[in-house]
Scaffold this motif. Structure first.
Motif, short mmCIF file in Angstrom:
data_model
loop_
_atom_site.label_atom_id
_atom_site.label_comp_id
_atom_site.label_asym_id
_atom_site.label_seq_id
_atom_site.Cartn_x
_atom_site.Cartn_y
_atom_site.Cartn_z
N ALA A 822 0.89 -1.24 -0.05
CA ALA A 822 0.08 -0.07 0.04
C ALA A 822 0.81 1.31 -0.20
CB ALA A 822 -0.97 0.08 1.42
N GLY A 823 1.99 1.15 -0.53
CA GLY A 823 3.00 2.08 -0.45
C GLY A 823 2.28 3.38 -1.19
N ALA A 824 1.70 3.30 -2.24
CA ALA A 824 1.10 4.50 -3.06
C ALA A 824 -0.06 5.28 -2.31
CB ALA A 824 0.47 3.62 -4.31
N TYR A 825 -0.29 4.80 -1.20
CA TYR A 825 -1.34 5.43 -0.21
C TYR A 825 -0.81 5.98 0.81
CZ TYR A 825 -5.33 3.02 -2.92
OH TYR A 825 -5.82 2.74 -4.05
N GLU A 826 0.71 6.11 0.98
CA GLU A 826 1.09 6.33 2.40
C GLU A 826 0.90 8.05 2.48
OE1 GLU A 826 4.84 4.43 4.10
OE2 GLU A 826 5.15 4.83 1.93
N SER A 827 0.83 8.67 1.29
CA SER A 827 0.59 10.33 1.74
C SER A 827 -1.07 10.43 1.75
CB SER A 827 0.95 10.96 0.39
OG SER A 827 0.14 10.67 -0.71
N LEU A 828 -1.78 9.57 1.77
CA LEU A 828 -3.25 9.89 1.99
C LEU A 828 -3.85 8.87 3.02
CD1 LEU A 828 -6.06 10.54 0.36
CD2 LEU A 828 -5.81 8.34 -0.76
N VAL A 829 -3.56 7.89 3.27
CA VAL A 829 -3.96 7.17 4.62
C VAL A 829 -2.77 6.85 5.59
CG1 VAL A 829 -5.04 4.95 5.43
CG2 VAL A 829 -5.70 6.13 3.11
N ARG A 830 -2.84 7.47 6.68
CA ARG A 830 -2.00 7.31 7.69
C ARG A 830 -2.47 6.62 8.84
NH1 ARG A 830 2.16 10.79 6.90
NH2 ARG A 830 2.62 10.53 9.19
N VAL A 831 -1.69 5.71 9.11
CA VAL A 831 -2.02 4.60 10.30
C VAL A 831 -0.96 5.01 11.29
CG1 VAL A 831 -2.16 2.33 11.12
CG2 VAL A 831 -2.75 2.94 8.70
N LEU A 832 -1.52 5.57 12.70
CA LEU A 832 -0.49 5.94 13.66
C LEU A 832 -0.66 4.83 14.86
CD1 LEU A 832 -1.63 9.66 13.60
CD2 LEU A 832 -0.16 8.69 11.96
N ASP A 833 0.53 4.44 15.33
CA ASP A 833 0.76 3.75 16.48
C ASP A 833 0.67 4.64 17.70
OD1 ASP A 833 1.25 2.05 18.51
OD2 ASP A 833 2.83 0.89 17.44
N CYS A 834 -0.35 4.54 18.50
CA CYS A 834 -0.61 5.60 19.39
C CYS A 834 -0.60 4.81 21.02
CB CYS A 834 -1.79 6.35 19.22
SG CYS A 834 -1.87 7.31 17.92
N ARG A 835 0.19 3.63 21.11
CA ARG A 835 0.18 3.17 22.30
C ARG A 835 1.24 3.96 23.11
NH1 ARG A 835 2.43 -2.76 20.44
NH2 ARG A 835 3.40 -1.10 19.26
#
Length: 859
Positions: A822-835
Motif C-alpha cells: 500500500a505504499g502508493a497510499y502513504e501520503s493519503l492514509v496514515r496509520v498511527l501507532d498511539c500506544r
C-alpha cells in the motif's frame, strides 16, 4: 436376468425381482410401521458387512434403533432440531469422508418432516442428498411412512430416487411392490410380490391385490386428499377453537397445540416465544396461516410487527385503536430453501458456512437467483395475493429467521422492494416475482455475509421469509405516499442537550415514504425529535432549521410505476391540506416569498403525536424488557386526527445505557489533539486510543471518484488484517460522510470495512456547506449502536472546536507495516501507532454524550 454387480439387498430373490442392485441406487421404502422397514434393513446390512462394505447408519428418529454399532457398522447420531442446514451439512460431511462405494441406512425420514415442521423441507433434503450419494456410487436405504406426507415431499423423492417400493403387511405376510425401478424392467416388476420364506412371488389374483391395497387406505389421486401433518395440525386447532373447549393454560386443552403451531410458522427463538405466548392468541396464529404462501416460518420482521401490534392492543387499547388494520401476507421460509435447491444455488450456499470461503461463489449464486423459477403451486398462491391487492401499492420486505431478534437487527443488510403495482396483471406479477428474487439475492450479498461472519453466525440456520405489506398512505395526484413516516427508538443514543432524557426516546421524521428515515440520504436531512423535549433541536435558529430541513420526498409514482424522489415543492399543489398544516411551516423571512419548510411543528404542537409515540415506545420496551426500535407511518384521516401504522419493531442493541461519571479534562489546550462540541452519538466513555487511521482531507479531495472507492477498499483491507482479538482501541478520521453512496461527499465504505473501529470521526472539511448529518439513517445508526461505536462530527473551523492536523501528519506512518503493497497510499492514509510506549504518553479519549463534548488529548 439380474445385472451382475456384486451388490445386493441381502435377499437374492428380491434382487431378482429388481433385476439387480446398481451402484448409486437410492432405495426408498414406503411403510406403515418401522418394523416392516427393519425386516428389510437387517439382511441388507448383513450382506454389506459380509462383503466388507463400509456401512454407515444415520440415527436421528425416535423409533427403535435399526442397527447397532459393531464390526463393519458405523453409527452417526444426529439432531434434526439443530436445523435443516446444520443437519444436512453434518450428513454430507460423513458421506464425503466415507467416499466411494459405501452402504447407508437412514432412519425413517418422516421424522425429519416433524422436526423441521415441513414436508417441503423433507423433499429438499432428499433432492440434495440423493444425487450426492448417486455420484459416489453408494447404495442407500430410506423409509417413509405411508399416507403421512403431501406431494411436496413425495413428488421430489419419487422423482429423484432410483427405486421407490411400497411395503405392505397383510395377514402376517409382507408384500413388496416396486413402484419405480430406474433403468431396469421385467413383465412382473411392478406387481405385488409376496415374501414367503426365501422367495418373492408375484401376486396376480385380483381379489388378493384389491384386498391388500384397500387395506392400506390409499391416499387417492389428488394431492389435496393427503393434507399431511402440517395442515392437519391447523385443522385440529380450528376444530378445537370452534368447539369452545380451548384452554390456553392447559396442555391437554390446547396449550400444547398452540405451542406447536407457534414453532410451525412463527418462531423457534426462545426470546420471542415468551412474547408470542403472552400476546398472541390461537386465533391470531390461525389468521396468519390463512395469509401465508407456502410453508415454513414467517421470519423475524413479520413476528416483530405482529407482536408489537398485539402488545399495544392489550397494554394500551387507546393506542391500539389508533393503528391501521394490517392485511399483510407472509411467504414462508421453505419457499426460499426450495427456490435455492431447484435453481442450483444450494451448493454455493453451503460454502458460505466456512469463515475462510464464505464469499466464494456469491456472485454466481446471485445471478442464478435473479434468473430462477418458482414452483407452479407457489406462483398460483402469489397470483391470488396479487388479485387481493388489486392495484394498490405494496412492499416486499425481507423477514429472515435471524432478522430483528434479540442480538441481531440485520438493519439494512437485506433488501426490501416497493411494488407500485400498476399495469396489466401479468406485468404486475412479473414485477412482484422480480422483487422476490431481488430480496432472495440480497441474502448472498457481501454486506449480509460480512455481517453474519462478524457475529460468528455463518453456520446458523438463516432462512429468508418475506413480508408483503400494503403501502400505507394515499394517492395525491399520480403520487402515492404517507403524510409522515419515521423511526423511533425507546432509548435516545443522541442526547444533544442536558435537558434531553435518553430514556424518553427519540423519533426521526420525514414527509413521504420512510425510506429517507431509515437510509442515509446524502442529499437531504430529517427532523429529529427528543420525545421529552420536542421543541429542542440540534439547530440553533430558524435560518439553520430552514437550511437543514428535508427538501426531497420519496414517493411511488403511479404513472411511472416506480419509487422516485421528488422535490417537496413539487408536491404542494396536490398534497392533503391537513398534512401540510402539520408538517410544513412558512419561512419567516421578511420581504421574501414564504415557501413552506418541513419542520413538523404542527404535528408536534397541535396533536398528541409526541405523547402517543412516547407511550407506545415505553409500552413496547416494557414488554420486550429491552429498548426497541420501530418504524411507522402516520396519515391524517377525514374524521379528524390520524392513524398510525406500526411497520416494524425489534430490540435495539444498546450497550451501557447507564450514566458514567467522567473525569474533568484538565489537559492544556496544546495537548488536546481533538476537541469537538456537538453531533456526538453513542455512549459516554473514557478510554485510551492505541491506533489512529487518518485519511488526509486535502489529499483525498484531489482524487477522482474511482480512486476514492479505492481508498474505501484499502480501509476494508486494513480492517480485515487487524487481529480479531486485538485489544487496541482504534479511531478512524476522514473527510465528509462515512458510508456515503456519493464519493463527492465522503468515503464510500461499507460498514463491514470499518467494523473493528471504536471511534468514528467525520471531518467537516470537504465542502463549506456540508454539515454533519446527525440524524444519519436507522440502518447506519443501528450499526453504530450495535457495535457500541462512538460517532462524532468535527468542524475544525467552528468556535470551541480544535483539530491538531500537525499531530496526524507528523507521527510515523505504519500503513505499510500492515499492508506492504500500500505504499502508493502513504501520503493519503496514515496509520498511527498511539500506544503509550510508542507515543511517550497515553492518548486519552473523554467523550461526554450528554454534554455533546469530546476531547482527545495526550496525557
Amino acid at each position: 436376468m439380474p445385472q451382475e454387480t456384486g451388490l445386493s439387498t441381502g435377499l437374492p430373490a428380491l434382487d431378482q425381482v429388481l433385476k439387480g442392485i446398481l451402484a448409486g441406487d437410492n432405495i426408498v421404502w414406503q411403510v406403515d410401521a418401522i418394523e416392516e422397514y427393519a425386516a428389510l434393513v437387517r439382511p441388507y446390512a448383513a450382506a454389506a458387512v459380509r462383503q466388507g462394505r463400509r456401512l454407515v447408519y444415520f440415527r436421528f428418529a425416535r423409533h427403535p434403533a435399526l442397527l447397532r454399532e459393531g464390526e463393519g457398522i458405523a453409527v452417526h447420531t444426529l439432531d434434526p432440531t439443530a436445523g435443516f442446514e446444520t443437519f444436512i451439512a453434518d450428513i454430507h460431511a460423513v458421506i464425503h469422508q466415507a467416499g466411494l462405494g459405501a452402504f447407508y441406512v437412514f432412519d425413517c425420514l418422516s421424522r425429519l418432516a416433524v422436526d423441521w415442521y415441513s414436508d417441503q423441507m423433507l423433499g429438499n433434503f432428499f433432492m440434495l442428498t440423493c444425487p450426492y450419494l448417486y455420484d459416489l456410487e453408494t447404495v442407500t436405504y430410506f423409509a417413509l411412512y405411508r399416507n403421512y406426507h403431501t406431494q411436496h415431499a413425495l413428488r421430489p423423492i419419487r422423482d429423484t430416487t432410483q427405486l421407490f417400493l411400497d411395503l405392505y403387511r397383510h395377514k402376517g405376510t409382507i408384500y413388496v411392490r416396486p413402484v419405480k425401478v430406474q433403468q431396469r424392467y421385467s413383465p412382473t416388476m411392478n406387481m405385488l410380490h409376496a415374501w414367503r420364506g426365501e422367495a418373492f412371488l408375484p401376486v396376480s389374483a385380483s381379489p388378493v391385490i384389491a384386498e391388500i391395497l384397500t387395506s392400506a387406505k390409499w391416499s387417492g389421486l389428488s394431492s389435496d386428499s393427503s393434507v399431511g401433518f402440517w395442515e392437519n395440525a391447523f385443522t385440529q386447532a380450528r376444530e378445537l377453537l370452534k368447539s369452545g373447549e380451548y384452554r390456553p393454560d392447559l396442555p391437554e386443552k390446547g396449550k400444547s397445540q398452540f405451542e406447536q403451531l407457534v414453532r410451525l410458522i412463527i418462531s423457534r427463538d426462545d426470546g420471542m416465544q415468551r412474547l408470542i405466548g403472552q400476546y398472541l392468541s390461537l386465533q391470531d396464529v390461525l389468521d396468519i396461516r390463512k395469509r401465508m404462501i407456502g410453508t415454513g416460518l414467517i421470519g423475524g420482521k413479520a413476528v416483530g410487527m405482529l407482536v408489537a401490534r398485539a402488545i399495544l392492543r392489550q397494554a394500551a387499547p387507546r393506542l391500539g385503536a389508533l393503528l391501521e388494520e394490517h392485511d399483510s401476507f407472509f411467504i414462508g421460509s421453505d419457499v426460499f430453501y426450495t427456490y435455492l435447491v431447484t435453481n442450483g444455488v444450494w451448493w454455493v450456499r453451503q460454502t458460505q458456512r466456512d469463515p475462510a470461503r464464505f464469499l466464494e461463489g456469491a456472485e454466481l449464486a446471485r445471478r442464478r437467483i435473479l434468473t430462477g423459477t418458482f414452483p407452479a403451486h407457489i406462483v398460483e398462491q402469489m397470483e391470488e395475493m396479487l388479485d387481493y391487492f388489486g392495484q394498490s401499492p405494496f412492499i416486499v420486505r425481507s423477514s429472515s429467521l435471524l432478522e430483528d431478534n434479540y442480538g441481531n437487527s440485520f438493519a439494512g443488510k437485506y433488501d426490501s422492494v416497493f411494488c407500485a403495482n400498476q399495469g396489466p396483471r401479468e406485468r404486475r406479477l412479473q414485477d412482484f416475482l422480480a422483487a422476490v428474487r431481488t430480496i432472495y439475492a440480497s441474502s448472498m450479498s457481501e454486506r449480509a455475509l460480512q455481517y453474519r461472519a462478524q457475529r460468528d453466525m455463518l453456520d446458523r440456520d438463516e432462512q429468508m421469509a418475506l413480508l408483503v405489506m400494503r403501502v400505507s398512505g394515499a394517492a395525491s395526484g399520480h403520487r402515492f405516499y404517507p403524510h409522515a413516516a419515521g423511526v423511533g427508538f425507546s432509548f435516545n443514543p443522541y442526547a444533544w442537550d442536558p435537558a434531553i432524557a435518553p430514556e424518553a426516546g427519540v423519533v426521526r421524521l420525514v414527509f413521504g415514504l420512510g425510506t429517507r428515515a431509515v437510509d442515509r440520504a446524502d442529499d437531504d436531512y430529517t427532523r429529529i425529535v427528543a420525545l421529552n423535549a420536542p421543541e429542542k433541536r440540534p439547530e440553533h435558529n430558524f435560518e439553520t432549521v430552514a437550511q437543514y430541513a428535508q427538501r426531497r420526498v420519496d414517493v411511488l409514482d403511479l404513472e411511472a410505476n416506480q419509487l422516485v424522489s421528488t422535490a417537496f415543492d413539487d408536491l404542494l399543489a396536490e398534497a392533503a391540506p391537513q398534512a401540510l398544516s402539520w408538517c410544513a411551516s412558512p419561512a419567516r423571512v421578511r420581504g421574501e416569498p414564504a415557501p413552506r419548510i418541513l419542520t413538523f411543528d404542527g404535528l408536534l404542537r397541535e396533536t398528541d403525536f409526541v405523547g402517543d409515540l412516547r407511550e407506545a415506545l415505553a409500552q413496547l420496551e416494557t414488554a420486550y424488557n429491552y429498548p426497541v426500535d420501530i418504524e411507522f407511518t402516520l396519515n391524517a384521516v377525514e374524521e379528524g386526527g390520524y392513524k398510525l401504522n406500526l411497520l416494524q419493531c425489534r430490540p435495539l442493541q444498546v450497550q451501557g445505557t447507564g450514566a458514567l461519571e467522567l473525569p474533568a479534562v484538565t489537559a492544556p489546550v496544546e495537548r488536546r489533539v481533538i476537541e469537538a462540541h456537538g453531533a456526538v452519538i453513542g455512549q459516554s466513555r473514557y478510554e485510551t486510543i492505541g491506533r489512529i487511521v487518518y485519511v488526509a482531507p486535502e489529499a483525498y479531495g484531489q482524487l477522482a471518484v474511482q480512486e476514492r472507492h479505492g481508498v474505501a477498499r484499502l480501509l476494508g483491507r486494513l480492517n480485515r488484517v487487524w487481529p480479531r482479538d486485538d485489544a487496541v482501541r482504534i479511531m478512524l478520521l476522514g473527510p465528509g460522510r462515512w458510508g456515503t453512496s456519493s464519493p463527492s461527499l465522503g468515503i464510500p465504505v461499507q460498514f463491514a470495512e470499518i467494523s473493528r473501529v471504536h471511534v468514528l470521526v467525520e471531518l467537516v472539511t470537504m465542502h463549506e456547506t456540508l454539515v454533519p448529518d446527525v440524524s444519519l439513517g436507522t440502518h447506519f445508526l443501528n450499526e453504530l449502536v450495535e457495535m457500541n461505536l462512538l460517532y462524532l462530527a468535527l468542524a475544525p473551523r467552528e468556535e470551541r472546536n480544535r483539530f491538531q492536523s500537525d499531530f496526524f501528519m507528523e507521527q510515523p506512518n505504519t500503513l505499510t507495516d500492515w499492508l506492504p503493497d500500500a505504499g502508493a497510499y502513504e501520503s493519503l492514509v496514515r496509520v498511527l501507532d498511539c500506544r503509550p510506549e510508542v507515543l511517550g504518553a497515553p492518548l486519552r479519549l473523554n467523550a461526554d454524550a450528554r454534554q455533546q463534548r469530546v476531547v482527545c488529548f495526550r496525557e
